[in-house]
Enzyme design. Structure first.
Site, PDB file in Angstrom:
ATOM      1  N   ASP A  31     -55.998 -18.116  44.027  1.00 33.35           N
ATOM      2  CA  ASP A  31     -54.889 -17.686  43.728  1.00 33.35           C
ATOM      3  C   ASP A  31     -54.583 -16.863  42.455  1.00 33.35           C
ATOM      4  OD1 ASP A  31     -51.321 -18.683  44.759  1.00 33.35           O
ATOM      5  OD2 ASP A  31     -51.781 -17.687  42.858  1.00 33.35           O
ATOM      6  N   ASN A  87     -45.284 -22.602  51.735  1.00 31.56           N
ATOM      7  CA  ASN A  87     -43.703 -22.105  51.694  1.00 31.56           C
ATOM      8  C   ASN A  87     -43.324 -21.211  52.844  1.00 31.56           C
ATOM      9  OD1 ASN A  87     -43.389 -23.207  48.949  1.00 31.56           O
ATOM     10  ND2 ASN A  87     -44.790 -21.648  48.243  1.00 31.56           N
ATOM     11  N   GLN A  94     -41.361 -18.651  49.046  1.00 35.82           N
ATOM     12  CA  GLN A  94     -42.428 -17.774  49.851  1.00 35.82           C
ATOM     13  C   GLN A  94     -42.231 -16.096  49.242  1.00 35.82           C
ATOM     14  OE1 GLN A  94     -42.714 -17.543  54.048  1.00 35.82           O
ATOM     15  NE2 GLN A  94     -44.573 -16.250  54.074  1.00 35.82           N
ATOM     16  N   SER A  95     -43.466 -15.754  48.583  1.00 39.46           N
ATOM     17  CA  SER A  95     -43.168 -14.412  48.127  1.00 39.46           C
ATOM     18  C   SER A  95     -44.439 -13.196  48.724  1.00 39.46           C
ATOM     19  CB  SER A  95     -43.667 -14.530  46.604  1.00 39.46           C
ATOM     20  OG  SER A  95     -44.787 -14.888  46.406  1.00 39.46           O
ATOM     21  N   VAL A  96     -45.218 -13.883  49.415  1.00 40.33           N
ATOM     22  CA  VAL A  96     -46.016 -12.913  50.321  1.00 40.33           C
ATOM     23  C   VAL A  96     -45.904 -13.455  51.648  1.00 40.33           C
ATOM     24  CG1 VAL A  96     -48.331 -12.018  50.571  1.00 40.33           C
ATOM     25  CG2 VAL A  96     -47.653 -12.662  48.316  1.00 40.33           C
ATOM     26  N   HIS A 100     -49.923 -18.254  54.626  1.00 41.48           N
ATOM     27  CA  HIS A 100     -50.912 -18.936  53.625  1.00 41.48           C
ATOM     28  C   HIS A 100     -50.930 -20.403  53.375  1.00 41.48           C
ATOM     29  CE1 HIS A 100     -47.896 -16.651  51.218  1.00 41.48           C
ATOM     30  NE2 HIS A 100     -48.100 -17.680  50.423  1.00 41.48           N
ATOM     31  N   HIS A 102     -51.393 -23.201  50.583  1.00 45.87           N
ATOM     32  CA  HIS A 102     -51.840 -23.458  49.227  1.00 45.87           C
ATOM     33  C   HIS A 102     -52.728 -24.706  49.396  1.00 45.87           C
ATOM     34  CE1 HIS A 102     -49.013 -20.553  47.153  1.00 45.87           C
ATOM     35  NE2 HIS A 102     -48.430 -20.746  48.265  1.00 45.87           N
TER      36      HIS A 102
HETATM   37  P1  DGP Z   1     -46.026 -17.887  47.998  1.00 48.04           P
HETATM   38  O1  DGP Z   1     -45.048 -17.815  46.829  1.00 48.04           O
HETATM   39  O2  DGP Z   1     -46.135 -19.164  48.813  1.00 48.04           O
HETATM   40  O3  DGP Z   1     -45.893 -16.797  49.035  1.00 48.04           O
HETATM   41  O4  DGP Z   1     -47.487 -17.451  47.398  1.00 48.04           O
HETATM   42  C1  DGP Z   1     -47.864 -16.370  47.066  1.00 48.04           C
HETATM   43  C2  DGP Z   1     -49.101 -16.645  46.433  1.00 48.04           C
HETATM   44  O5  DGP Z   1     -49.933 -15.623  46.211  1.00 48.04           O
HETATM   45  C3  DGP Z   1     -48.625 -16.911  44.687  1.00 48.04           C
HETATM   46  O6  DGP Z   1     -48.940 -18.336  44.414  1.00 48.04           O
HETATM   47  C4  DGP Z   1     -49.326 -16.017  44.166  1.00 48.04           C
HETATM   48  C5  DGP Z   1     -50.379 -15.235  44.962  1.00 48.04           C
HETATM   49  N1  DGP Z   1     -50.807 -13.963  44.711  1.00 48.04           N
HETATM   50  C6  DGP Z   1     -49.839 -12.724  44.650  1.00 48.04           C
HETATM   51  N2  DGP Z   1     -50.318 -11.842  44.335  1.00 48.04           N
HETATM   52  C7  DGP Z   1     -51.799 -12.233  44.589  1.00 48.04           C
HETATM   53  C8  DGP Z   1     -52.953 -11.273  44.574  1.00 48.04           C
HETATM   54  O7  DGP Z   1     -53.004 -10.042  44.446  1.00 48.04           O
HETATM   55  N3  DGP Z   1     -54.193 -11.798  44.543  1.00 48.04           N
HETATM   56  C9  DGP Z   1     -54.024 -13.195  44.724  1.00 48.04           C
HETATM   57  N4  DGP Z   1     -55.399 -13.581  44.511  1.00 48.04           N
HETATM   58  N5  DGP Z   1     -53.194 -14.136  44.750  1.00 48.04           N
HETATM   59  C10 DGP Z   1     -52.194 -13.366  44.583  1.00 48.04           C
END
Ligand code: DGP
Length: 114
Positions: A31, A87, A94-96, A100, A102
């Site tokens: 992350d 999430n 959840q942001s992406v 996924h 964690h």
């Molecule tokens: P969530 O909030 O559950 O959707 O988790 C998304 C996670 O993705 C957050 O912990 C940060 C991570 N993240 C966001 N952008 C990037 C990226 O460009 N590269 C990596 N390795 N992680 C990222």
């Protein structure tokens, strides 16, 4: 303009990531904003925005993601104490929007989670 998610771009090697594991079904990378000494994201290669989009046809894939998460935690030295979190939805963080898991370890975690 690409409509790929960030994690699809990582899978396609269009943007860099610190990849710790990959097979035909999933990829795992660190992350970018770690919340613990070990904070790895395990993603299916199959695009699936969130866990609630899964169907019974995904049972084997979801099992694979869980078993792989445990294997990765063990390979990082945290096999006896790690947390797996998903999430599902913006309201819980959840942001992406590419499923996924964690995988976190290396510090104490409270319960219930915040
Ligand atoms: P969530 O909030 O559950 O959707 O988790 C998304 C996670 O993705 C957050 O912990 C940060 C991570 N993240 C966001 N952008 C990037 C990226 O460009 N590269 C990596 N390795 N992680 C990222």
């Amino acid at each position: 303009m690409s409509d790929k998610t960030l994690f699809e771009k990582i899978i396609a090697r269009e943007i860099p990531a610190d990849i710790v594991f990959e097979d035909d079904q999933c990829i795992a990378f660190r992350d970018i904003n770690p919340q613990a000494p070990m904070h790895i994201l395990v993603c299916p290669k199959k695009p699936m925005p969130m866990l609630s989009d899964a169907t019974p046809a995904d049972n084997a894939l979801l099992g694979h993601l869980l078993v792989t998460s445990a294997t990765i935690a063990a390979s990082q030295g945290y096999g006896d104490a790690f947390r797996v979190a998903i999430n599902n939805g913006a309201a819980v963080g959840q942001s992406v929007f590419h499923l996924h898991l964690h995988v976190l370890g290396g510090r104490r975690f409270s319960w219930p989670p915040g």
